[in-house]
Motif scaffolding. Structure first.
Motif, PDB file in Angstrom:
ATOM      1  N   THR A  44      -3.843 -12.376  -7.893  1.00  0.00           N
ATOM      2  CA  THR A  44      -4.316 -11.250  -7.096  1.00  0.00           C
ATOM      3  C   THR A  44      -3.545 -11.186  -5.782  1.00  0.00           C
ATOM      4  O   THR A  44      -3.072 -12.211  -5.275  1.00  0.00           O
ATOM      5  CB  THR A  44      -5.813 -11.396  -6.788  1.00  0.00           C
ATOM      6  OG1 THR A  44      -6.024 -12.633  -6.094  1.00  0.00           O
ATOM      7  CG2 THR A  44      -6.647 -11.388  -8.063  1.00  0.00           C
ATOM      8  N   PRO A  45      -3.406  -9.990  -5.219  1.00  0.00           N
ATOM      9  CA  PRO A  45      -2.718  -9.890  -3.923  1.00  0.00           C
ATOM     10  C   PRO A  45      -3.366 -10.756  -2.848  1.00  0.00           C
ATOM     11  O   PRO A  45      -2.668 -11.301  -1.986  1.00  0.00           O
ATOM     12  CB  PRO A  45      -2.827  -8.397  -3.581  1.00  0.00           C
ATOM     13  CG  PRO A  45      -3.026  -7.716  -4.890  1.00  0.00           C
ATOM     14  CD  PRO A  45      -3.802  -8.675  -5.740  1.00  0.00           C
ATOM     15  N   GLN A  46      -4.689 -10.891  -2.903  1.00  0.00           N
ATOM     16  CA  GLN A  46      -5.389 -11.665  -1.883  1.00  0.00           C
ATOM     17  C   GLN A  46      -4.998 -13.136  -1.923  1.00  0.00           C
ATOM     18  O   GLN A  46      -4.762 -13.759  -0.870  1.00  0.00           O
ATOM     19  CB  GLN A  46      -6.910 -11.527  -2.057  1.00  0.00           C
ATOM     20  CG  GLN A  46      -7.458 -10.143  -1.754  1.00  0.00           C
ATOM     21  CD  GLN A  46      -7.417  -9.213  -2.969  1.00  0.00           C
ATOM     22  OE1 GLN A  46      -6.746  -9.483  -3.972  1.00  0.00           O
ATOM     23  NE2 GLN A  46      -8.132  -8.093  -2.861  1.00  0.00           N
ATOM     24  N   PHE A  47      -4.922 -13.724  -3.121  1.00  0.00           N
ATOM     25  CA  PHE A  47      -4.550 -15.143  -3.156  1.00  0.00           C
ATOM     26  C   PHE A  47      -3.055 -15.328  -2.957  1.00  0.00           C
ATOM     27  O   PHE A  47      -2.625 -16.315  -2.349  1.00  0.00           O
ATOM     28  CB  PHE A  47      -4.982 -15.832  -4.453  1.00  0.00           C
ATOM     29  CG  PHE A  47      -4.597 -17.288  -4.422  1.00  0.00           C
ATOM     30  CD1 PHE A  47      -5.298 -18.183  -3.627  1.00  0.00           C
ATOM     31  CD2 PHE A  47      -3.492 -17.756  -5.131  1.00  0.00           C
ATOM     32  CE1 PHE A  47      -4.919 -19.520  -3.541  1.00  0.00           C
ATOM     33  CE2 PHE A  47      -3.105 -19.089  -5.050  1.00  0.00           C
ATOM     34  CZ  PHE A  47      -3.832 -19.973  -4.251  1.00  0.00           C
ATOM     35  N   LYS A  48      -2.250 -14.419  -3.450  1.00  0.00           N
ATOM     36  CA  LYS A  48      -0.808 -14.519  -3.208  1.00  0.00           C
ATOM     37  C   LYS A  48      -0.517 -14.565  -1.711  1.00  0.00           C
ATOM     38  O   LYS A  48       0.381 -15.287  -1.257  1.00  0.00           O
ATOM     39  CB  LYS A  48      -0.075 -13.345  -3.853  1.00  0.00           C
ATOM     40  CG  LYS A  48       0.090 -13.452  -5.369  1.00  0.00           C
ATOM     41  CD  LYS A  48       0.921 -12.287  -5.893  1.00  0.00           C
ATOM     42  CE  LYS A  48       1.188 -12.417  -7.385  1.00  0.00           C
ATOM     43  NZ  LYS A  48       2.010 -11.290  -7.890  1.00  0.00           N
ATOM     44  N   ALA A  49      -1.303 -13.825  -0.935  1.00  0.00           N
ATOM     45  CA  ALA A  49      -1.121 -13.833   0.514  1.00  0.00           C
ATOM     46  C   ALA A  49      -1.486 -15.193   1.102  1.00  0.00           C
ATOM     47  O   ALA A  49      -0.838 -15.665   2.050  1.00  0.00           O
ATOM     48  CB  ALA A  49      -1.973 -12.732   1.150  1.00  0.00           C
ATOM     49  N   VAL A  50      -2.520 -15.838   0.567  1.00  0.00           N
ATOM     50  CA  VAL A  50      -2.910 -17.182   1.017  1.00  0.00           C
ATOM     51  C   VAL A  50      -1.776 -18.161   0.780  1.00  0.00           C
ATOM     52  O   VAL A  50      -1.376 -18.921   1.681  1.00  0.00           O
ATOM     53  CB  VAL A  50      -4.187 -17.648   0.278  1.00  0.00           C
ATOM     54  CG1 VAL A  50      -4.430 -19.148   0.496  1.00  0.00           C
ATOM     55  CG2 VAL A  50      -5.392 -16.852   0.745  1.00  0.00           C
ATOM     56  N   LEU A  51      -1.255 -18.176  -0.424  1.00  0.00           N
ATOM     57  CA  LEU A  51      -0.195 -19.109  -0.775  1.00  0.00           C
ATOM     58  C   LEU A  51       1.056 -18.867   0.067  1.00  0.00           C
ATOM     59  O   LEU A  51       1.656 -19.816   0.596  1.00  0.00           O
ATOM     60  CB  LEU A  51       0.131 -18.990  -2.259  1.00  0.00           C
ATOM     61  CG  LEU A  51       1.252 -19.885  -2.794  1.00  0.00           C
ATOM     62  CD1 LEU A  51       0.926 -21.350  -2.574  1.00  0.00           C
ATOM     63  CD2 LEU A  51       1.506 -19.608  -4.271  1.00  0.00           C
ATOM     64  N   ALA A  52       1.429 -17.611   0.218  1.00  0.00           N
ATOM     65  CA  ALA A  52       2.643 -17.297   0.980  1.00  0.00           C
ATOM     66  C   ALA A  52       2.503 -17.728   2.439  1.00  0.00           C
ATOM     67  O   ALA A  52       3.447 -18.267   3.031  1.00  0.00           O
ATOM     68  CB  ALA A  52       2.932 -15.798   0.890  1.00  0.00           C
ATOM     69  N   GLU A  53       1.330 -17.507   3.024  1.00  0.00           N
ATOM     70  CA  GLU A  53       1.150 -17.889   4.423  1.00  0.00           C
ATOM     71  C   GLU A  53       1.135 -19.408   4.575  1.00  0.00           C
ATOM     72  O   GLU A  53       1.687 -19.943   5.545  1.00  0.00           O
ATOM     73  CB  GLU A  53      -0.144 -17.298   4.986  1.00  0.00           C
ATOM     74  CG  GLU A  53      -0.298 -17.568   6.479  1.00  0.00           C
ATOM     75  CD  GLU A  53      -1.585 -17.026   7.070  1.00  0.00           C
ATOM     76  OE1 GLU A  53      -1.870 -17.363   8.245  1.00  0.00           O
ATOM     77  OE2 GLU A  53      -2.316 -16.294   6.366  1.00  0.00           O
ATOM     78  N   ALA A  54       0.514 -20.100   3.631  1.00  0.00           N
ATOM     79  CA  ALA A  54       0.499 -21.571   3.699  1.00  0.00           C
ATOM     80  C   ALA A  54       1.920 -22.124   3.621  1.00  0.00           C
ATOM     81  O   ALA A  54       2.292 -23.027   4.385  1.00  0.00           O
ATOM     82  CB  ALA A  54      -0.361 -22.136   2.579  1.00  0.00           C
ATOM     83  N   GLN A  55       2.718 -21.609   2.719  1.00  0.00           N
ATOM     84  CA  GLN A  55       4.104 -22.053   2.605  1.00  0.00           C
ATOM     85  C   GLN A  55       4.881 -21.732   3.875  1.00  0.00           C
ATOM     86  O   GLN A  55       5.661 -22.556   4.373  1.00  0.00           O
ATOM     87  CB  GLN A  55       4.749 -21.400   1.385  1.00  0.00           C
ATOM     88  CG  GLN A  55       4.185 -21.900   0.060  1.00  0.00           C
ATOM     89  CD  GLN A  55       4.613 -21.047  -1.119  1.00  0.00           C
ATOM     90  OE1 GLN A  55       4.776 -19.830  -1.004  1.00  0.00           O
ATOM     91  NE2 GLN A  55       4.801 -21.680  -2.268  1.00  0.00           N
ATOM     92  N   SER A  56       4.664 -20.544   4.414  1.00  0.00           N
ATOM     93  CA  SER A  56       5.371 -20.126   5.624  1.00  0.00           C
ATOM     94  C   SER A  56       5.000 -20.990   6.827  1.00  0.00           C
ATOM     95  O   SER A  56       5.872 -21.390   7.618  1.00  0.00           O
ATOM     96  CB  SER A  56       5.058 -18.650   5.926  1.00  0.00           C
ATOM     97  OG  SER A  56       5.667 -18.240   7.139  1.00  0.00           O
ATOM     98  N   LEU A  57       3.719 -21.323   6.966  1.00  0.00           N
ATOM     99  CA  LEU A  57       3.281 -22.139   8.095  1.00  0.00           C
ATOM    100  C   LEU A  57       3.795 -23.573   7.987  1.00  0.00           C
ATOM    101  O   LEU A  57       4.132 -24.190   9.001  1.00  0.00           O
ATOM    102  CB  LEU A  57       1.758 -22.121   8.195  1.00  0.00           C
ATOM    103  CG  LEU A  57       1.157 -20.916   8.921  1.00  0.00           C
ATOM    104  CD1 LEU A  57      -0.362 -20.943   8.845  1.00  0.00           C
ATOM    105  CD2 LEU A  57       1.617 -20.869  10.370  1.00  0.00           C
TER     106      LEU A  57
END
Length: 360
Positions: A44-57
């Motif tokens: 889902t877009p909502q979880f993809k955003a979680v994963l992407a932000e965690a990787q980015s941080l």
């Protein structure tokens, strides 16, 4: 939420209050969806955003350069003990035997090729991190374990050994600045400084993988996970969300530099009391003392008081202070989420116990 109990457990360990609250809310209702995070799809877009932000941080806080991937996988650090040699060992690997987990990683690597033990402190019960050793120039990598939770020793610097480095940083990630370019891979279980148990972080140089000529199962191939950005299979979604909240908290607190300042302050306070108090003594060599896991025992004359002290501390809100079952004694794990007030509470407890048994 105020901590009345201070969790000194070595892992799973305490998390910041804000992280616990945010995770609890996501379990009840994630992102206003009316659904629990445990119920939604990982694509889902909502979880993809979680994963992407965690990787980015992770990349931002640790200054990860271009050409590296941040992965969140399952299986814990133990699975990495095998995935590393499967993916990286072509001819020979070198291992520094500085503790229980370092030794286990080395034993697993022997299943996949030639392994050289460059140095070991096993004969001295792992009370120090070996510093005098040479690494074969033809080694594919040197594997190190930067913090040894059981024995309370730590290597808080990036080595320069002439071959690529692979580091298990399960228990000291996000507690100091790292020169990531010196490493082909940094990995660890998340349940110390990053998240709850259930996910494993891997920071891997993209061009270090896929060079062994070995055909690997897809789930054990870093190249597959890099290509799918940790989404080859359903990832451990809730632990990744908790990791994201922790990374946000670290950034808000002042980043890794502030985490290191706090770690040094906590450790200095507790080691000072261990060294002063007539009842206790430290177990690790002073130069190699860990900032994460402060290990100590009763002095021989007071060894009979060990259980009494453990109970005394528990009654005062000091949780999980006992040492690892293989070594005994006491272990105060002071990860990023431990406030200085928790360490002060333990110090006050040690002083009070000393007064009861020496001065009366």
């Amino acid at each position: 939420m105020t901590h009345k109990v201070y969790n000194f457990g070595a892992g799973p360990a305490m998390l910041p209050d804000e992280v616990v609250e945010a995770t609890a809310q996501a379990v009840r209702d994630f992102d206003g969806m009316g659904l629990s995070l445990m119920e939604i799809g990982h694509r889902t877009p909502q979880f993809k955003a979680v994963l992407a932000e965690a990787q980015s941080l992770m990349k931002e806080l640790l200054h990860v350069p271009e050409g590296y991937s941040v992965l969140f996988l399952g299986g814990g650090a133990r699975l990495q003990f095998d995935m590393i040699p499967m993916n990286l060992l072509r001819h020979k690997a070198a291992y520094l035997d500085s503790g229980h987990w370092a030794h286990q990683a080395m034993d697993e690597a022997r299943l996949w090729g030639e392994v050289v033990n460059v140095a070991s402190s096993a004969n001295d019960n792992y009370t120090y991190v070996p510093s005098q050793f040479s690494v074969p120039a033809d080694a594919d990598y040197l594997h190190i374990t930067t913090n040894n939770t059981i024995y309370g020793t730590e290597l808080r610097k990036d080595l320069d050994v002439g071959v690529p480095l692979v580091a298990d940083m399960s228990s000291d990630i996000l507690t100091r600045d790292i020169d990531v370019e010196r490493y082909d891979m940094i990995y660890g279980g998340a349940q110390k400084n990053l998240s709850m148990a259930g996910t494993t972080f891997v920071i891997v140089r993209n061009d270090a993988v896929g060079r062994t000529g070995r055909k690997l199962p897809a789930m054990l191939d870093y190249a597959v996970h890099i290509a799918h950005q940790s989404m080859y299979n359903t990832p451990p979604m809730l632990p990744i969300y908790t990791a994201l909240q922790t990374l946000r908290w670290v950034k808000a607190q002042g980043g890794v530099t502030e985490m290191e300042r706090r770690a040094k302050r906590r450790a200095a306070l507790l080691y000072a009391e261990v060294d002063r108090n007539k009842l206790f003594c430290g177990t690790a060599r002073r130069d190699d003392r860990s900032l994460m896991n402060i290990c100590f025992v009763m002095n021989k004359a007071y060894a009979h008081l060990a259980d009494d002290f453990a109970n005394f501390a528990a009654q005062r809100g000091i949780y999980a202070i006992k040492g690892h079952r293989s070594v005994g004694g006491f272990r105060a794990s002071c990860y990023n989420a431990m406030p200085i007030e928790g360490v002060q509470a333990l110090v006050d407890c040690m002083k009070e116990f000393e007064t009861l048994h020496i001065n009366n």
